[in-house]
Design a protein around this motif. Structure first.
Motif, PDB file in Angstrom:
ATOM      1  N   ALA A  63      19.228  32.745 -62.122  1.00 21.15           N
ATOM      2  CA  ALA A  63      19.450  33.688 -61.032  1.00 21.15           C
ATOM      3  C   ALA A  63      20.794  34.398 -61.120  1.00 21.15           C
ATOM      4  CB  ALA A  63      19.360  32.954 -59.685  1.00 21.15           C
ATOM      5  N   TRP A  64      21.687  33.925 -61.974  1.00 22.01           N
ATOM      6  CA  TRP A  64      23.042  34.490 -61.989  1.00 22.01           C
ATOM      7  C   TRP A  64      23.683  34.190 -63.330  1.00 22.01           C
ATOM      8  CZ3 TRP A  64      24.679  37.981 -58.780  1.00 22.01           C
ATOM      9  CH2 TRP A  64      26.050  38.259 -58.624  1.00 22.01           C
ATOM     10  N   ASN A  65      24.449  35.171 -63.847  1.00 18.57           N
ATOM     11  CA  ASN A  65      25.121  35.054 -65.135  1.00 18.57           C
ATOM     12  C   ASN A  65      26.610  35.247 -64.897  1.00 18.57           C
ATOM     13  OD1 ASN A  65      22.519  35.355 -66.973  1.00 18.57           O
ATOM     14  ND2 ASN A  65      22.423  36.979 -65.435  1.00 18.57           N
TER      15      ASN A  65
ATOM     16  N   TYR B 215      36.770  37.986 -57.857  1.00 21.97           N
ATOM     17  CA  TYR B 215      35.480  37.721 -58.504  1.00 21.97           C
ATOM     18  C   TYR B 215      34.731  39.049 -58.514  1.00 21.97           C
ATOM     19  CZ  TYR B 215      31.145  35.226 -59.659  1.00 21.97           C
ATOM     20  OH  TYR B 215      30.012  34.758 -60.281  1.00 21.97           O
ATOM     21  N   GLN B 216      34.518  39.601 -59.702  1.00 25.32           N
ATOM     22  CA  GLN B 216      33.897  40.920 -59.837  1.00 25.32           C
ATOM     23  C   GLN B 216      32.434  40.787 -60.221  1.00 25.32           C
ATOM     24  OE1 GLN B 216      35.279  44.211 -59.400  1.00 25.32           O
ATOM     25  NE2 GLN B 216      33.058  44.528 -59.405  1.00 25.32           N
ATOM     26  N   THR B 217      31.548  41.257 -59.360  1.00 25.50           N
ATOM     27  CA  THR B 217      30.137  41.258 -59.713  1.00 25.50           C
ATOM     28  C   THR B 217      29.813  42.525 -60.493  1.00 25.50           C
ATOM     29  OG1 THR B 217      29.409  42.315 -57.647  1.00 25.50           O
ATOM     30  CG2 THR B 217      29.592  39.907 -57.658  1.00 25.50           C
ATOM     31  N   PHE B 218      28.717  42.470 -61.265  1.00 24.11           N
ATOM     32  CA  PHE B 218      28.376  43.593 -62.133  1.00 24.11           C
ATOM     33  C   PHE B 218      26.861  43.740 -62.233  1.00 24.11           C
ATOM     34  CE2 PHE B 218      28.845  39.836 -64.808  1.00 24.11           C
ATOM     35  CZ  PHE B 218      27.696  39.870 -65.575  1.00 24.11           C
ATOM     36  N   ALA B 219      26.452  44.949 -62.576  1.00 30.60           N
ATOM     37  CA  ALA B 219      25.037  45.280 -62.740  1.00 30.60           C
ATOM     38  C   ALA B 219      24.838  45.928 -64.102  1.00 30.60           C
ATOM     39  CB  ALA B 219      24.581  46.220 -61.631  1.00 30.60           C
ATOM     40  N   PRO B 220      23.597  45.925 -64.605  1.00 33.15           N
ATOM     41  CA  PRO B 220      23.362  46.499 -65.929  1.00 33.15           C
ATOM     42  C   PRO B 220      23.424  48.018 -65.970  1.00 33.15           C
ATOM     43  CG  PRO B 220      21.312  45.700 -64.990  1.00 33.15           C
ATOM     44  CD  PRO B 220      22.401  45.248 -64.083  1.00 33.15           C
ATOM     45  N   GLY B 221      23.444  48.698 -64.838  1.00 36.12           N
ATOM     46  CA  GLY B 221      23.526  50.150 -64.835  1.00 36.12           C
ATOM     47  C   GLY B 221      23.913  50.661 -63.474  1.00 36.12           C
ATOM     48  N   LYS B 222      24.014  51.962 -63.348  1.00 35.51           N
ATOM     49  CA  LYS B 222      24.422  52.561 -62.090  1.00 35.51           C
ATOM     50  C   LYS B 222      23.412  52.236 -60.990  1.00 35.51           C
ATOM     51  CE  LYS B 222      27.020  56.391 -64.101  1.00 35.51           C
ATOM     52  NZ  LYS B 222      27.144  57.855 -64.229  1.00 35.51           N
ATOM     53  N   ALA B 223      23.959  51.934 -59.809  1.00 37.67           N
ATOM     54  CA  ALA B 223      23.145  51.645 -58.625  1.00 37.67           C
ATOM     55  C   ALA B 223      22.206  50.469 -58.845  1.00 37.67           C
ATOM     56  CB  ALA B 223      22.351  52.883 -58.196  1.00 37.67           C
ATOM     57  N   GLY B 224      22.543  49.602 -59.802  1.00 34.96           N
ATOM     58  CA  GLY B 224      21.691  48.454 -60.065  1.00 34.96           C
ATOM     59  C   GLY B 224      22.043  47.274 -59.186  1.00 34.96           C
ATOM     60  N   THR B 225      21.154  46.291 -59.156  1.00 34.34           N
ATOM     61  CA  THR B 225      21.399  45.051 -58.433  1.00 34.34           C
ATOM     62  C   THR B 225      22.270  44.137 -59.284  1.00 34.34           C
ATOM     63  OG1 THR B 225      19.261  45.213 -57.335  1.00 34.34           O
ATOM     64  CG2 THR B 225      20.302  43.047 -57.374  1.00 34.34           C
ATOM     65  N   ALA B 226      23.255  43.503 -58.662  1.00 32.91           N
ATOM     66  CA  ALA B 226      24.153  42.624 -59.412  1.00 32.91           C
ATOM     67  C   ALA B 226      23.365  41.516 -60.094  1.00 32.91           C
ATOM     68  CB  ALA B 226      25.203  42.036 -58.483  1.00 32.91           C
ATOM     69  N   MET B 227      23.699  41.262 -61.354  1.00 39.11           N
ATOM     70  CA  MET B 227      23.043  40.186 -62.094  1.00 39.11           C
ATOM     71  C   MET B 227      24.033  39.092 -62.469  1.00 39.11           C
ATOM     72  SD  MET B 227      22.494  41.766 -65.914  1.00 39.11           S
ATOM     73  CE  MET B 227      23.875  42.431 -66.867  1.00 39.11           C
ATOM     74  N   GLY B 228      25.310  39.271 -62.099  1.00 41.22           N
ATOM     75  CA  GLY B 228      26.292  38.265 -62.448  1.00 41.22           C
ATOM     76  C   GLY B 228      27.670  38.638 -61.948  1.00 41.22           C
ATOM     77  N   GLY B 229      28.635  37.802 -62.318  1.00 38.22           N
ATOM     78  CA  GLY B 229      30.011  38.036 -61.917  1.00 38.22           C
ATOM     79  C   GLY B 229      30.965  37.498 -62.961  1.00 38.22           C
TER      80      GLY B 229
END
Length: 252
Positions: A135-137, A171-185
């Motif tokens: 669920a999280w990376n 703690y910086q969360t990130f997504a695979p592209g613009k306006a994407g849902t966060a997949m990790g931090g």
């Protein structure tokens, strides 16, 4: 979608023991998916593949490999992405290899965290909170802003939310592209953690029940359960063969 973590694999000396442990902890079933060239076990959540399991060979251990999990990020052109990664300061641990469903390579990012790049066909990631799936990376980096710049340049990752975690910084969360849902931090690791690494959180439902299953199955909880922003609960542990793993769940 390219740029997302599409697969996770565990390498350990004893795959049967690992399948038994994670079966008890995460509820995974198993299915043999070996080829003539490579023993391989699919770990399934219900009828869907959730992760892969393969033996850590004596040759790999002699070169310094240890039991552990590796995440695979989907890319469109493996050779071009690998060349770009090296230009950005990454090192290649495993050069491109062909498998039945595509090609992969394993790199160390400029700070030493290990991950795989994959071009081919992999299952679409399941929504966060799907039982038995990652669920999280999470990246514990030596310097998270520099690490983020590397992954943004290489894979197009975008910042989502910066969370203040007190003495630990941001703690910086990130997504695979613009306006994407966060997949990790990602965050900057404390000094007592010896080296940067990726951790992958398996969703297990009730976190306290999962913690009990870890202990009863021969694993060790090294951190948690602890609450995280958003209302989830996490724990981190070592499986019986010393591989670091992480769980995400809920508490009533």
């Amino acid at each position: 979608m390219t740029g997302h973590f599409a697969w996770h694999e565990l390498m350990v000396p004893d795959t049967e023991a690992a399948a038994d442990f994670y079966g008890k902890v995460a509820g995974w079933g198993r299915r043999d998916a070996s080829t003539p060239a490579q023993p391989y076990t699919l770990l399934n959540a219900g009828d869907r593949p959730a992760a892969g399991l393969l033996p850590l060979t004596a040759e790999a251990r002699a070169k310094g490999a240890i039991p552990g999990w590796v995440g695979h990020v989907l890319v469109e052109d493996l050779d071009a992405t690998l060349a770009h990664a090296q230009a950005l300061g990454a090192v290649v641990h495993v050069p491109p290899r062909e498998i039945e469903i595509g090609r992969f390579a394993v790199i160390g990012d400029p700070q030493g965290a290990v991950l795989a790049l994959f071009a081919g066909t992999l299952p679409e990631p399941q929504p966060i909170g799907t039982p038995g799936h990652v669920a999280w990376n999470e990246l514990a980096a030596a310097d998270w802003p520099a690490a983020f710049d590397f992954y943004a340049a290489l894979l197009g990752w975008q910042r989502v939310e910066a969370v203040d975690i007190g003495a630990m910084g941001t703690y910086q969360t990130f997504a695979p592209g613009k306006a994407g849902t966060a997949m990790g931090g990602m965050y900057t690791k404390p000094g007592f953690v010896p080296q940067p690494f990726w951790a992958f959180y398996i969703f297990v439902g009730d976190i306290d029940a999962a913690a009990r299953r870890v202990g009863e199955s021969g694993g060790q909880v090294v951190n948690g359960p602890m609450e995280v922003p958003g209302g989830g609960w996490i724990l981190q542990g070592l499986d019986p063969q010393g591989a670091f793993f992480a769980l995400l769940g809920t508490r009533a």
